[in-house]
Design an enzyme around this catalytic site. Structure first.
Site, mmCIF file in Angstrom:
data_model
loop_
_atom_site.group_PDB
_atom_site.id
_atom_site.type_symbol
_atom_site.label_atom_id
_atom_site.label_comp_id
_atom_site.label_asym_id
_atom_site.label_seq_id
_atom_site.Cartn_x
_atom_site.Cartn_y
_atom_site.Cartn_z
ATOM 1 N N ALA A 124 47.769 16.762 47.804
ATOM 2 C CA ALA A 124 47.709 17.356 49.137
ATOM 3 C C ALA A 124 48.957 18.184 49.408
ATOM 4 O O ALA A 124 50.015 17.633 49.729
ATOM 5 C CB ALA A 124 47.550 16.252 50.183
ATOM 6 N N PRO A 128 46.958 23.376 57.486
ATOM 7 C CA PRO A 128 46.252 24.388 58.282
ATOM 8 C C PRO A 128 47.087 25.660 58.449
ATOM 9 O O PRO A 128 46.553 26.765 58.419
ATOM 10 C CB PRO A 128 46.034 23.675 59.633
ATOM 11 C CG PRO A 128 46.039 22.220 59.307
ATOM 12 C CD PRO A 128 46.978 22.050 58.144
ATOM 13 N N GLY A 131 49.266 27.914 53.558
ATOM 14 C CA GLY A 131 48.413 27.973 52.371
ATOM 15 C C GLY A 131 49.165 28.634 51.226
ATOM 16 O O GLY A 131 49.868 27.971 50.466
ATOM 17 N N GLU A 240 47.694 23.951 35.829
ATOM 18 C CA GLU A 240 46.641 23.926 36.853
ATOM 19 C C GLU A 240 45.875 25.252 36.876
ATOM 20 O O GLU A 240 44.650 25.281 36.953
ATOM 21 C CB GLU A 240 47.263 23.689 38.240
ATOM 22 C CG GLU A 240 47.800 22.290 38.424
ATOM 23 C CD GLU A 240 48.664 22.156 39.674
ATOM 24 O OE1 GLU A 240 49.342 21.134 39.772
ATOM 25 O OE2 GLU A 240 48.687 23.072 40.530
ATOM 26 N N ARG A 266 11.019 37.888 31.151
ATOM 27 C CA ARG A 266 10.432 38.633 32.267
ATOM 28 C C ARG A 266 9.900 39.991 31.804
ATOM 29 O O ARG A 266 10.632 40.793 31.199
ATOM 30 C CB ARG A 266 11.515 38.855 33.342
ATOM 31 C CG ARG A 266 11.076 39.705 34.515
ATOM 32 C CD ARG A 266 10.172 38.945 35.438
ATOM 33 N NE ARG A 266 9.932 39.661 36.685
ATOM 34 C CZ ARG A 266 9.039 39.290 37.579
ATOM 35 N NH1 ARG A 266 8.297 38.204 37.370
ATOM 36 N NH2 ARG A 266 8.858 39.974 38.687
ATOM 37 N N GLY A 338 14.639 39.304 42.605
ATOM 38 C CA GLY A 338 14.372 38.438 43.764
ATOM 39 C C GLY A 338 14.554 36.968 43.430
ATOM 40 O O GLY A 338 15.030 36.180 44.259
ATOM 41 N N THR A 363 45.766 32.488 45.299
ATOM 42 C CA THR A 363 44.760 33.565 45.401
ATOM 43 C C THR A 363 45.090 34.674 44.392
ATOM 44 O O THR A 363 46.215 34.766 43.893
ATOM 45 C CB THR A 363 44.776 34.179 46.823
ATOM 46 O OG1 THR A 363 46.058 34.790 47.027
ATOM 47 C CG2 THR A 363 44.520 33.135 47.898
ATOM 48 N N GLU A 365 45.590 37.702 45.048
ATOM 49 C CA GLU A 365 46.667 38.548 45.589
ATOM 50 C C GLU A 365 48.034 37.923 45.259
ATOM 51 O O GLU A 365 48.955 38.599 44.800
ATOM 52 C CB GLU A 365 46.527 38.693 47.123
ATOM 53 C CG GLU A 365 45.325 39.511 47.574
ATOM 54 C CD GLU A 365 44.002 38.731 47.542
ATOM 55 O OE1 GLU A 365 44.022 37.511 47.304
ATOM 56 O OE2 GLU A 365 42.950 39.362 47.751
HETATM 57 C C1 LIG Z 1 37.383 24.286 47.996
HETATM 58 C C2 LIG Z 1 38.873 24.285 48.091
HETATM 59 C C3 LIG Z 1 39.592 23.267 47.458
HETATM 60 C C4 LIG Z 1 40.980 23.207 47.579
HETATM 61 N N1 LIG Z 1 41.665 22.131 47.038
HETATM 62 C C5 LIG Z 1 42.986 21.960 47.343
HETATM 63 C C6 LIG Z 1 43.659 20.756 46.964
HETATM 64 O O1 LIG Z 1 43.101 19.859 46.324
HETATM 65 N N2 LIG Z 1 44.968 20.603 47.341
HETATM 66 C C7 LIG Z 1 45.640 21.565 48.042
HETATM 67 O O2 LIG Z 1 46.800 21.364 48.355
HETATM 68 N N3 LIG Z 1 45.017 22.741 48.403
HETATM 69 C C8 LIG Z 1 43.710 22.944 48.075
HETATM 70 N N4 LIG Z 1 43.060 24.103 48.457
HETATM 71 C C9 LIG Z 1 43.807 25.120 49.182
HETATM 72 C C10 LIG Z 1 43.979 26.432 48.420
HETATM 73 O O3 LIG Z 1 44.903 26.291 47.378
HETATM 74 C C11 LIG Z 1 44.371 27.481 49.472
HETATM 75 O O4 LIG Z 1 43.193 27.759 50.214
HETATM 76 C C12 LIG Z 1 44.928 28.742 48.885
HETATM 77 O O5 LIG Z 1 46.186 28.507 48.311
HETATM 78 C C13 LIG Z 1 45.055 29.878 49.912
HETATM 79 O O6 LIG Z 1 45.652 29.434 51.086
HETATM 80 P P1 LIG Z 1 44.943 29.773 52.509
HETATM 81 O O7 LIG Z 1 43.528 29.356 52.374
HETATM 82 O O8 LIG Z 1 45.748 29.145 53.596
HETATM 83 O O9 LIG Z 1 44.985 31.335 52.637
HETATM 84 P P2 LIG Z 1 46.185 32.250 53.195
HETATM 85 O O10 LIG Z 1 47.443 31.912 52.494
HETATM 86 O O11 LIG Z 1 46.196 32.198 54.679
HETATM 87 O O12 LIG Z 1 45.712 33.685 52.716
HETATM 88 C C14 LIG Z 1 44.746 34.475 53.422
HETATM 89 C C15 LIG Z 1 44.664 35.828 52.697
HETATM 90 O O13 LIG Z 1 45.936 36.478 52.767
HETATM 91 C C16 LIG Z 1 46.391 36.789 51.462
HETATM 92 N N5 LIG Z 1 47.851 36.645 51.398
HETATM 93 C C17 LIG Z 1 48.619 35.625 51.838
HETATM 94 N N6 LIG Z 1 49.909 35.838 51.552
HETATM 95 C C18 LIG Z 1 49.970 37.038 50.913
HETATM 96 C C19 LIG Z 1 51.016 37.819 50.351
HETATM 97 N N7 LIG Z 1 52.292 37.407 50.378
HETATM 98 N N8 LIG Z 1 50.697 39.008 49.782
HETATM 99 C C20 LIG Z 1 49.406 39.439 49.744
HETATM 100 N N9 LIG Z 1 48.372 38.737 50.237
HETATM 101 C C21 LIG Z 1 48.654 37.557 50.827
HETATM 102 C C22 LIG Z 1 45.697 35.787 50.540
HETATM 103 O O14 LIG Z 1 45.648 36.246 49.215
HETATM 104 C C23 LIG Z 1 44.340 35.687 51.211
HETATM 105 O O15 LIG Z 1 43.532 36.748 50.780
HETATM 106 C C24 LIG Z 1 41.677 24.205 48.298
HETATM 107 C C25 LIG Z 1 40.952 25.258 48.885
HETATM 108 C C26 LIG Z 1 39.581 25.297 48.807
HETATM 109 C C27 LIG Z 1 38.843 26.405 49.510
#
Ligand SMILES: Cc1cc2nc3c(=O)[nH]c(=O)nc-3n(C[C@H](O)[C@H](O)[C@H](O)COP(=O)(O)OP(=O)(O)OC[C@H]3O[C@@H](n4cnc5c(N)ncnc54)[C@H](O)[C@@H]3O)c2cc1C
Length: 380
Positions: A124, A128, A131, A240, A266, A338, A363, A365
């Site tokens: 974890a 919120p 990320g 990872e 098909r 389809g 991500t 990015e």
């Molecule tokens: C199904 C699922 C399982 C997951 N499992 C885990 C888990 O087990 N443990 C855990 O800790 N987390 C987990 N995550 C979290 C995951 O690692 C994060 O969702 C991810 O790191 C992105 O963070 P965010 O969703 O807050 O997006 P944000 O960081 O808010 O990003 C939103 C957008 O802004 C872009 N962005 C942000 N900063 C920059 C930057 N500096 N330059 C350019 N673009 C940027 C991002 O690329 C993205 O497109 C999980 C997520 C999902 C959806």
């Protein structure tokens, strides 16, 4: 690629492929619809001997390294990506991480039970409000005698709703990098799962929001010294990301196989659609993308196995493989027409599953910026 495959790895790949074809693939649609893992799946994965694939034998592991892990991830993901995601959170984000960073006493206490599947685990980090900028986390742990008192919320935690034990990252000082890792059991007072999240894809893998309210953690559950989390994260990130990239390989190969089979069966305009150049080109491109990604993923895994940092290699492999898999899955839907768009056929599910891999674990990015920052660092 042959030089990457030992006889032991070939046998492992075939064993996992047969297991996944029997235990996972036939249930994939149902697990997706019902948003749950197959009953007892962690025990079965434990019996198969792959829950501690990368960790030393003294803790019950197989000690097989990153390339073997890649082949396992590809096979599980080929059959059922959601189960593979839960497997990854357990075997890499918790088990591998603790084996790298925990004390012998902590490893002895938790790892043997994780390796058999008696305990289900996760990690974890995300919150919120934090990320991509994970180091900006707000969850705080304050020491009170022989305990730390933990307060905060963790978001998107794989295995959160079903897990027994988690590595939880929290702030323990005022500096941005004053972060510490704790082993938190779901039975500790103050731990709760505030909600299970319903997702677009990877729906069999349970994802949840975890809340810690004055959660009391014994001092002996602190991993390493206070403030050592960033070092732990760095050690684990490469493997990872390689694991997540390997999951994309499984999805792409599944889409390729479905497309090839369907296109040969098909008929339209009196002949098999595989004879239409627009369709055959899509399928050939799926194969090219899959093979190219596979080479990148195994190369990155090889660097990890040699004990070197694979910062750029792992980032490149994950970006390329995940974007390739989403494209391959979208093209597979197009090949099936389809039927590709309806739920009786698996490719729409695979497309939903594939998309996650461009987001989780960094991500695309962020990973592109990791590659650039590494060039800049080397230039300096
Ligand atoms: C199904 C699922 C399982 C997951 N499992 C885990 C888990 O087990 N443990 C855990 O800790 N987390 C987990 N995550 C979290 C995951 O690692 C994060 O969702 C991810 O790191 C992105 O963070 P965010 O969703 O807050 O997006 P944000 O960081 O808010 O990003 C939103 C957008 O802004 C872009 N962005 C942000 N900063 C920059 C930057 N500096 N330059 C350019 N673009 C940027 C991002 O690329 C993205 O497109 C999980 C997520 C999902 C959806």
């Amino acid at each position: 690629m042959k030089h990457y495959f030992s006889a032991e790895m070939k046998e492992l790949t075939e064993t996992v492929r047969a297991f996944a074809a029997k235990e996972l693939a036939p249930h994939a649609d149902e697990l997706d619809r019902e948003e749950r893992l197959a009953p007892g799946i962690f025990k079965k994965l434990g019996d198969l001997g792959i829950l501690g694939i990368t960790i030393p034998e003294e803790f019950g592991g197989a000690n097989l390294g990153a390339k073997a892990m890649v082949s396992v991830m590809e096979e599980l993901s080929y059959a059922e990506p959601g189960t593979c995601l839960s497997y990854l959170a357990h075997s890499l984000l918790f088990v591998h991480n603790l084996a790298q960073n925990g004390s012998k006493e902590q490893c002895d206490r938790y790892l043997p039970r994780c390796v058999t599947g008696e305990l289900v685990s996760g990690m974890a980090m995300t919150e919120p409000g934090a990320g991509s900028d994970a180091v900006g986390m707000a969850t705080r742990a304050v020491r009170e005698g022989d305990y730390y008192v933990l307060n905060g919320t963790k978001m998107f935690i794989t295995n959160g709703p079903i897990g027994d034990v988690f590595l939880v990252y929290a702030r323990t000082g005022e500096g941005r990098q004053d972060l510490t890792t704790f082993i938190v059991e779901s039975g500790f007072p103050g731990f709760s799962v505030s909600k299970k999240l319903s997702k677009m894809g990877m729906r069999s893998s349970p994802t949840g929001e975890l809340v810690f309210r004055n959660c009391r953690i014994p001092v002996q559950n602190r991993v390493g010294e206070e403030g050592s989390t960033v070092k732990h994260m760095m050690k684990n990130l490469d493997i990872e990301r390689v694991g997540l990239a390997a999951m994309s390989l499984g999805i792409a190969r599944a889409c390729l196989d479905h497309s090839l089979k369907y296109a040969q069966e098909r008929n339209q305009f009196g002949e098999s659609i595989v004879n239409f150049q627009a369709i055959s080109e899509k399928i050939s491109n799926m194969y090219i993308g899959y093979r190219a990604a596979r080479a990148l993923v195994y190369e990155a895994a090889h660097v990890v196995d040699e004990g070197r940092r694979a910062n750029q290699e792992a980032a490149a492999a994950k970006v390329f493989a995940s974007e390739m898999a989403t494209k391959v899955a979208l093209d597979a839907i197009q090949v099936l027409g389809g039927y590709g768009y309806i739920r009786e056929f698996p490719v729409e599910r695979l497309m939903r599953d594939a998309k996650l891999l461009e987001i989780g674990g960094g991500t695309s990015e962020i990973l592109r910026s990791v590659i650039i920052k590494e060039f800049v660092r080397k230039t300096r």
